[in-house]
Design an enzyme around this catalytic site. Structure first.
Site, PDB file in Angstrom:
ATOM      1  N   ARG A   1       0.811  -1.234   0.000  1.00 25.60           N
ATOM      2  CA  ARG A   1       0.000   0.000   0.000  1.00 25.60           C
ATOM      3  C   ARG A   1       0.845   1.286   0.000  1.00 25.60           C
ATOM      4  NH1 ARG A   1      -3.069  -3.172   3.568  1.00 25.60           N
ATOM      5  NH2 ARG A   1      -4.783  -4.126   2.437  1.00 25.60           N
TER       6      ARG A   1
ATOM      7  N   LYS B   1       3.245  11.523 -11.291  1.00 21.67           N
ATOM      8  CA  LYS B   1       2.353  10.680 -12.092  1.00 21.67           C
ATOM      9  C   LYS B   1       3.068   9.373 -12.373  1.00 21.67           C
ATOM     10  CE  LYS B   1      -0.644  13.864 -14.621  1.00 21.67           C
ATOM     11  NZ  LYS B   1      -0.992  14.372 -15.962  1.00 21.67           N
TER      12      LYS B   1
ATOM     13  N   GLU C   1       9.569  18.221 -25.182  1.00 21.42           N
ATOM     14  CA  GLU C   1       8.917  18.606 -23.917  1.00 21.42           C
ATOM     15  C   GLU C   1       9.478  19.937 -23.405  1.00 21.42           C
ATOM     16  OE1 GLU C   1       6.319  17.014 -22.672  1.00 21.42           O
ATOM     17  OE2 GLU C   1       6.487  14.876 -23.132  1.00 21.42           O
TER      18      GLU C   1
ATOM     19  N   LYS D   1       7.551  23.060 -14.221  1.00 23.52           N
ATOM     20  CA  LYS D   1       6.729  21.900 -13.826  1.00 23.52           C
ATOM     21  C   LYS D   1       6.462  21.935 -12.320  1.00 23.52           C
ATOM     22  CE  LYS D   1       5.470  17.246 -14.432  1.00 23.52           C
ATOM     23  NZ  LYS D   1       5.525  16.017 -15.170  1.00 23.52           N
TER      24      LYS D   1
ATOM     25  N   GLU E   1      -4.248  17.466 -10.844  1.00 22.91           N
ATOM     26  CA  GLU E   1      -4.798  17.842 -12.152  1.00 22.91           C
ATOM     27  C   GLU E   1      -6.306  18.105 -12.102  1.00 22.91           C
ATOM     28  OE1 GLU E   1      -2.762  16.014 -15.517  1.00 22.91           O
ATOM     29  OE2 GLU E   1      -4.641  16.106 -16.628  1.00 22.91           O
TER      30      GLU E   1
ATOM     31  N   ARG F   1      -2.889  21.881 -14.008  1.00 24.32           N
ATOM     32  CA  ARG F   1      -1.863  20.889 -14.417  1.00 24.32           C
ATOM     33  C   ARG F   1      -2.110  20.351 -15.816  1.00 24.32           C
ATOM     34  NH1 ARG F   1       1.143  16.074 -10.999  1.00 24.32           N
ATOM     35  NH2 ARG F   1       2.340  15.324 -12.782  1.00 24.32           N
TER      36      ARG F   1
ATOM     37  N   ASN G   1      -0.176  18.992 -20.572  1.00 25.11           N
ATOM     38  CA  ASN G   1      -0.500  18.010 -21.614  1.00 25.11           C
ATOM     39  C   ASN G   1      -0.646  18.652 -22.986  1.00 25.11           C
ATOM     40  OD1 ASN G   1      -0.529  15.659 -20.021  1.00 25.11           O
ATOM     41  ND2 ASN G   1      -2.485  16.299 -19.161  1.00 25.11           N
TER      42      ASN G   1
ATOM     43  N   HIS H   1      -0.338  16.517 -25.996  1.00 28.73           N
ATOM     44  CA  HIS H   1      -0.370  15.109 -25.577  1.00 28.73           C
ATOM     45  C   HIS H   1      -1.638  14.382 -26.010  1.00 28.73           C
ATOM     46  CE1 HIS H   1       3.124  16.322 -23.361  1.00 28.73           C
ATOM     47  NE2 HIS H   1       3.265  15.129 -22.805  1.00 28.73           N
TER      48      HIS H   1
ATOM     49  N   HIS I   1      -0.971  11.216 -27.888  1.00 30.62           N
ATOM     50  CA  HIS I   1      -1.317   9.863 -27.422  1.00 30.62           C
ATOM     51  C   HIS I   1      -2.108   9.120 -28.492  1.00 30.62           C
ATOM     52  CE1 HIS I   1      -0.880  10.932 -22.859  1.00 30.62           C
ATOM     53  NE2 HIS I   1       0.272  10.715 -23.436  1.00 30.62           N
TER      54      HIS I   1
ATOM     55  N   HIS J   1       7.744   8.948 -27.725  1.00 26.91           N
ATOM     56  CA  HIS J   1       6.722   9.767 -27.063  1.00 26.91           C
ATOM     57  C   HIS J   1       6.917  11.264 -27.380  1.00 26.91           C
ATOM     58  CE1 HIS J   1       3.965  11.177 -23.972  1.00 26.91           C
ATOM     59  NE2 HIS J   1       4.952  11.914 -23.448  1.00 26.91           N
TER      60      HIS J   1
HETATM   61  P1  NAD Z   1      12.304   5.565 -22.321  1.00 31.43           P
HETATM   62  O1  NAD Z   1      12.166   5.415 -20.873  1.00 31.43           O
HETATM   63  O2  NAD Z   1      11.779   4.480 -23.192  1.00 31.43           O
HETATM   64  O3  NAD Z   1      13.833   5.820 -22.667  1.00 31.43           O
HETATM   65  C1  NAD Z   1      14.214   5.983 -24.005  1.00 31.43           C
HETATM   66  C2  NAD Z   1      15.327   5.004 -24.425  1.00 31.43           C
HETATM   67  O4  NAD Z   1      16.568   5.486 -23.919  1.00 31.43           O
HETATM   68  C3  NAD Z   1      15.170   3.604 -23.882  1.00 31.43           C
HETATM   69  O5  NAD Z   1      15.613   2.694 -24.839  1.00 31.43           O
HETATM   70  C4  NAD Z   1      16.108   3.600 -22.679  1.00 31.43           C
HETATM   71  O6  NAD Z   1      16.542   2.313 -22.309  1.00 31.43           O
HETATM   72  C5  NAD Z   1      17.227   4.451 -23.194  1.00 31.43           C
HETATM   73  N1  NAD Z   1      18.033   5.145 -22.200  1.00 31.43           N
HETATM   74  C6  NAD Z   1      17.606   5.722 -21.065  1.00 31.43           C
HETATM   75  N2  NAD Z   1      18.603   6.419 -20.492  1.00 31.43           N
HETATM   76  C7  NAD Z   1      19.685   6.245 -21.286  1.00 31.43           C
HETATM   77  C8  NAD Z   1      21.022   6.728 -21.242  1.00 31.43           C
HETATM   78  N3  NAD Z   1      21.426   7.594 -20.320  1.00 31.43           N
HETATM   79  N4  NAD Z   1      21.878   6.340 -22.193  1.00 31.43           N
HETATM   80  C9  NAD Z   1      21.457   5.504 -23.210  1.00 31.43           C
HETATM   81  N5  NAD Z   1      20.211   5.051 -23.324  1.00 31.43           N
HETATM   82  C10 NAD Z   1      19.331   5.424 -22.359  1.00 31.43           C
HETATM   83  O7  NAD Z   1      11.591   6.910 -22.857  1.00 31.43           O
HETATM   84  P2  NAD Z   1      11.455   8.374 -22.234  1.00 31.43           P
HETATM   85  O8  NAD Z   1      11.329   9.267 -23.391  1.00 31.43           O
HETATM   86  O9  NAD Z   1      12.477   8.649 -21.205  1.00 31.43           O
HETATM   87  O10 NAD Z   1      10.056   8.302 -21.476  1.00 31.43           O
HETATM   88  C11 NAD Z   1       8.849   8.102 -22.175  1.00 31.43           C
HETATM   89  C12 NAD Z   1       7.840   7.583 -21.188  1.00 31.43           C
HETATM   90  O11 NAD Z   1       7.609   8.562 -20.184  1.00 31.43           O
HETATM   91  C13 NAD Z   1       6.484   7.294 -21.818  1.00 31.43           C
HETATM   92  O12 NAD Z   1       6.016   6.063 -21.336  1.00 31.43           O
HETATM   93  C14 NAD Z   1       5.602   8.421 -21.306  1.00 31.43           C
HETATM   94  O13 NAD Z   1       4.264   8.045 -21.174  1.00 31.43           O
HETATM   95  C15 NAD Z   1       6.222   8.702 -19.963  1.00 31.43           C
HETATM   96  N6  NAD Z   1       5.983  10.055 -19.460  1.00 31.43           N
HETATM   97  C16 NAD Z   1       5.528  10.177 -18.193  1.00 31.43           C
HETATM   98  C17 NAD Z   1       5.312  11.423 -17.661  1.00 31.43           C
HETATM   99  C18 NAD Z   1       4.886  11.569 -16.228  1.00 31.43           C
HETATM  100  O14 NAD Z   1       4.562  12.667 -15.804  1.00 31.43           O
HETATM  101  N7  NAD Z   1       4.899  10.513 -15.469  1.00 31.43           N
HETATM  102  C19 NAD Z   1       5.567  12.579 -18.430  1.00 31.43           C
HETATM  103  C20 NAD Z   1       6.050  12.404 -19.729  1.00 31.43           C
HETATM  104  C21 NAD Z   1       6.265  11.132 -20.235  1.00 31.43           C
HETATM  105  N1  GLY Z   2       3.432  15.234 -18.167  1.00 28.93           N
HETATM  106  C1  GLY Z   2       2.195  15.774 -17.713  1.00 28.93           C
HETATM  107  C2  GLY Z   2       2.090  15.879 -16.239  1.00 28.93           C
HETATM  108  O1  GLY Z   2       2.991  15.525 -15.500  1.00 28.93           O
HETATM  109  O2  GLY Z   2       1.088  16.319 -15.762  1.00 28.93           O
END
Ligand code: NAD
Ligand code: GLY
Length: 358
Positions: free
Chosen positions: A118, A140, A182, A224, A234, A238, A242, A245, A249, A262
């Site tokens: 939990r 998030k 972003e 942010k 949100e 907030r 997006n 987005h 998406h 992404h």
């Molecule tokens: P990712 O986590 O897939 O990383 C991109 C690639 O880079 C992967 O292949 C990873 O293994 C590689 N990688 C990571 N760090 C590295 C490094 N230092 N050197 C070499 N390779 C490396 O993609 P991302 O763009 O970081 O994240 C996208 C994800 O984040 C999506 O799922 C999206 O929905 C999510 N997201 C979440 C939020 C949130 O607020 N929680 C906001 C934006 C995006």
């Molecule tokens: N990436 C959108 C949020 O964190 O709200």
């Protein structure tokens, strides 16, 4: 080394940004509480940074859960592997999960921490630009379902964010550019001065200049942190984060999460939202063209995959911001002023979908 504080509801934590943080006990052990840690990472990042991180945590019990790499593994099934690792190593409520990787790892590790017994604490150690400017901050967490992105999740704020800018040196250039989408988003939604700065420093950012990247990360995180501080869950403001987005998406879902990154989908989505803002008279065409030119210079895609207008409309309706059947979109009421609206004429949205998706 720079630090920023985030205040989200009752939670307060620090974002630390700078070089050589992973591996430095003053940056890691000092900011990561507890003694028992499960590092959640993936098979790409682990060989690069896992041992370094262990060196930054002397005297701690550190176990690792190395996941397969890719958005397609951001699933409930993969999450079970994290729970299995937590139980196999007999971690209990005082364990602290550490997310070492990009947004995929960060979202899954954070969600696992939100659910395990939990709720246990977790720390974000983001290693992509996208994760350092966006996903590691704000709490998030979640995974995808076959029906759509991030459809299961929780708000769970990290105990700390440690963004080591040295990790960006190993990031593939395409991933760096996706992160820049972003960064550009923040300028578009609330800070024209930042957009001016990005335009001036874009070549340095693309060349991985440490000072430029650090400033971009700090300014993005400051925006942010302010937005999340005002509206953690949100209920209103907030949603401006997006921008791009909802369309993005839909594009990711239609293309199976494999063709586009992404950040690339978000870049395309920002152009759709800017286009709609122009069509309803909220944004000057020159401002939309300015966003397009910057995304092009950043090496991001500007031509939407032709998934069909009807399919795009159907996917937009799956967005989490849909209320009472209306798709709420983040639009620009001038550059630097994002608004959330469902009051746009449907035929204007239809025209955008026809022009960009048909
Ligand atoms: P990712 O986590 O897939 O990383 C991109 C690639 O880079 C992967 O292949 C990873 O293994 C590689 N990688 C990571 N760090 C590295 C490094 N230092 N050197 C070499 N390779 C490396 O993609 P991302 O763009 O970081 O994240 C996208 C994800 O984040 C999506 O799922 C999206 O929905 C999510 N997201 C979440 C939020 C949130 O607020 N929680 C906001 C934006 C995006
Ligand atoms: N990436 C959108 C949020 O964190 O709200």
């Amino acid at each position: 080394m720079r630090t920023l504080d985030v205040e989200a509801g009752p939670t307060r934590y620090t974002i630390t940004i700078g070089p050589a943080l992973i591996g430095d006990p003053h940056a890691c052990a000092a900011r990561i509480p507890g003694r028992d840690h499960l590092v959640v990472t993936n098979e790409t990042v682990a060989p690069l940074y896992l041992d370094k991180l262990r060196a930054g945590l002397p005297g701690r019990r550190v176990q690792a859960c190395v996941l397969p790499d890719g958005e397609r593994f951001k699933t409930l099934a993969t999450l079970e592997r994290v729970f299995d690792a937590l139980t196999a190593h007999r971690f209990n409520r005082d364990a602290v999960v550490i997310a070492l990787g990009g947004g995929v790892v960060g979202d899954m590790a954070g969600f696992a921490a939100a659910c395990y017994q939990r709720g246990v604490g977790y720390v974000q150690v983001p290693t992509t630009l996208l994760a350092q400017v966006d996903s590691s901050v704000g709490g998030k967490t979640g995974v995808n379902l076959p029906a759509g992105k991030n459809l299961v999740g929780a708000f769970h704020q990290p105990l700390a964010v440690i963004a080591d800018t040295d990790t960006l040196a190993t990031l593939p250039p395409r991933e760096l550019r996706a992160g820049l989408a972003e960064v550009i988003k923040y300028g578009c939604i609330c800070d024209v001065g930042f957009l001016d700065w990005i335009e001036t420093r874009l070549e340095a950012l693309l060349a991985c200049d440490a000072a430029a990247l650090t400033e971009a990360i700090e300014r993005s995180c400051a925006i942010k942190a302010r937005v999340v501080g005002e509206d953690e869950r949100e209920h209103g403001l907030r949603a401006i984060l997006n921008f791009g987005h909802t369309f993005g998406h839909a594009i990711e879902a239609a293309t199976g999460y494999e063709t586009l990154l992404h950040g690339e989908a978000v870049a395309l989505g920002m152009l759709c939202a800017a286009d709609l803002s122009c069509r309803i008279g909220m944004l000057e065409p020159a401002a939309a063209a300015r966003i397009g030119a910057l995304l092009t210079r950043a090496g991001l895609p500007t031509v939407t995959p032709r998934i069909g207008a009807a399919r795009a409309a159907e996917l937009l309706r799956l967005d989490k911001k849909v209320l009472a059947g209306k798709v709420r979109l983040v639009l620009l009421d001038g550059l630097g002023r994002a608004v959330v609206s469902d009051a746009y004429p449907q035929d204007a949205l239809g025209a955008v979908l026809e022009e960009r998706f048909a």
